[in-house]
Write a protein that holds these residues in place. Structure first.
Motif, mmCIF file in Angstrom:
data_model
loop_
_atom_site.group_PDB
_atom_site.id
_atom_site.type_symbol
_atom_site.label_atom_id
_atom_site.label_comp_id
_atom_site.label_asym_id
_atom_site.label_seq_id
_atom_site.Cartn_x
_atom_site.Cartn_y
_atom_site.Cartn_z
ATOM 1 N N SER A 1 32.797 56.401 -4.053
ATOM 2 C CA SER A 1 32.953 57.852 -4.005
ATOM 3 C C SER A 1 31.908 58.491 -4.912
ATOM 4 O O SER A 1 31.622 57.982 -5.996
ATOM 5 N N GLU A 2 31.347 59.602 -4.469
ATOM 6 C CA GLU A 2 30.328 60.277 -5.280
ATOM 7 C C GLU A 2 30.938 60.816 -6.566
ATOM 8 O O GLU A 2 32.063 61.306 -6.572
ATOM 9 N N THR B 1 26.061 59.456 -9.167
ATOM 10 C CA THR B 1 26.276 58.029 -8.948
ATOM 11 C C THR B 1 27.465 57.848 -8.018
ATOM 12 O O THR B 1 28.016 58.836 -7.508
ATOM 13 N N THR B 2 27.861 56.627 -7.784
ATOM 14 C CA THR B 2 29.080 56.349 -7.033
ATOM 15 C C THR B 2 29.986 55.473 -7.884
ATOM 16 O O THR B 2 29.509 54.610 -8.631
ATOM 17 N N GLU C 1 31.088 44.991 -5.608
ATOM 18 C CA GLU C 1 29.676 44.821 -5.944
ATOM 19 C C GLU C 1 29.203 46.085 -6.647
ATOM 20 O O GLU C 1 29.568 47.192 -6.249
ATOM 21 N N MET C 2 28.377 45.898 -7.681
ATOM 22 C CA MET C 2 27.791 47.049 -8.354
ATOM 23 C C MET C 2 26.422 46.672 -8.879
ATOM 24 O O MET C 2 26.099 45.493 -9.027
ATOM 25 N N LEU C 3 25.641 47.680 -9.135
ATOM 26 C CA LEU C 3 24.348 47.469 -9.762
ATOM 27 C C LEU C 3 24.190 48.544 -10.830
ATOM 28 O O LEU C 3 24.932 49.519 -10.859
ATOM 29 N N TYR C 4 23.251 48.307 -11.733
ATOM 30 C CA TYR C 4 23.008 49.278 -12.796
ATOM 31 C C TYR C 4 21.668 49.955 -12.566
ATOM 32 O O TYR C 4 20.702 49.317 -12.169
ATOM 33 N N TYR D 1 23.752 53.085 -16.245
ATOM 34 C CA TYR D 1 25.062 53.419 -15.684
ATOM 35 C C TYR D 1 25.311 52.588 -14.418
ATOM 36 O O TYR D 1 24.384 52.175 -13.737
ATOM 37 N N PRO D 2 26.596 52.328 -14.121
ATOM 38 C CA PRO D 2 26.925 51.532 -12.932
ATOM 39 C C PRO D 2 26.884 52.370 -11.657
ATOM 40 O O PRO D 2 27.184 53.564 -11.679
ATOM 41 N N VAL D 3 26.534 51.722 -10.577
ATOM 42 C CA VAL D 3 26.560 52.323 -9.242
ATOM 43 C C VAL D 3 27.387 51.402 -8.358
ATOM 44 O O VAL D 3 27.053 50.224 -8.213
ATOM 45 N N ALA D 4 28.471 51.912 -7.810
ATOM 46 C CA ALA D 4 29.317 51.105 -6.934
ATOM 47 C C ALA D 4 28.625 50.912 -5.592
ATOM 48 O O ALA D 4 28.233 51.876 -4.949
ATOM 49 N N VAL D 5 28.470 49.646 -5.195
ATOM 50 C CA VAL D 5 27.907 49.325 -3.884
ATOM 51 C C VAL D 5 29.049 49.124 -2.886
ATOM 52 O O VAL D 5 29.008 49.636 -1.774
ATOM 53 N N SER D 6 30.092 48.401 -3.319
ATOM 54 C CA SER D 6 31.288 48.220 -2.503
ATOM 55 C C SER D 6 32.495 48.080 -3.431
ATOM 56 O O SER D 6 32.350 47.749 -4.605
ATOM 57 N N CYS D 7 33.661 48.346 -2.883
ATOM 58 C CA CYS D 7 34.892 48.346 -3.680
ATOM 59 C C CYS D 7 35.944 47.458 -3.036
ATOM 60 O O CYS D 7 35.851 47.110 -1.863
#
Length: 130
Positions: A25-26, A44-45, A76-79, A97-103
């Motif tokens: 989610s944004e 970010t997400t 999955e997340m990336l920074y 900061y983290p960015v959510a790729v999938s939850c």
């Protein structure tokens, strides 16, 4: 309507809708450093949404580990790193900061998530935004 169709429809509405509620989610993070002149708003997400969970009636009979509730968390997340403007030379002007790729719905991992909601803190800037 055939019974198979009705059951398929009910199954799809119940589980398909529930599973889709935990998703990236944004979100806007406002970042400030005391030494820097500006506040940075970062898009970010994050993982947000509803996860199916059950509350046991036999809480006193079960181990605490059995009482864990599922939360919407990172699969999955990336920074990514952003540069905070207006920082003096002696200050490190970067913020990761983290960015959510999938939850996914699962147990909260305290290695990278805040699993306790102690108090509500508003996400805002006290300095001018850049």
């Amino acid at each position: 309507m055939t019974p198979f169709f009705v059951m398929s429809l009910l199954f799809g509405l119940t589980f398909g809708h529930t599973a889709s509620l935990c998703a990236p989610s944004e979100y806007i993070i406002h970042v400030e450093k005391r030494e820097c002149a500006y506040c940075l708003a970062i898009n970010t997400t994050i993982c947000a949404g509803f996860c199916m969970t059950r509350d046991s009636n036999g809480k006193k009979l079960l181990l605490k580990s059995a009482l864990s509730q599922n939360v919407c968390t990172y699969k999955e997340m990336l920074y990514q790193t952003a540069l905070i403007p207006g920082c003096p030379r002696h200050t490190i002007p970067y913020y990761s900061y983290p960015v959510a790729v999938s939850c996914k719905c699962g147990k909260c991992n305290t290695d990278y998530s805040d699993c306790v909601h102690e108090k509500v803190r508003t996400n805002y800037c006290t300095k001018p935004q850049k």
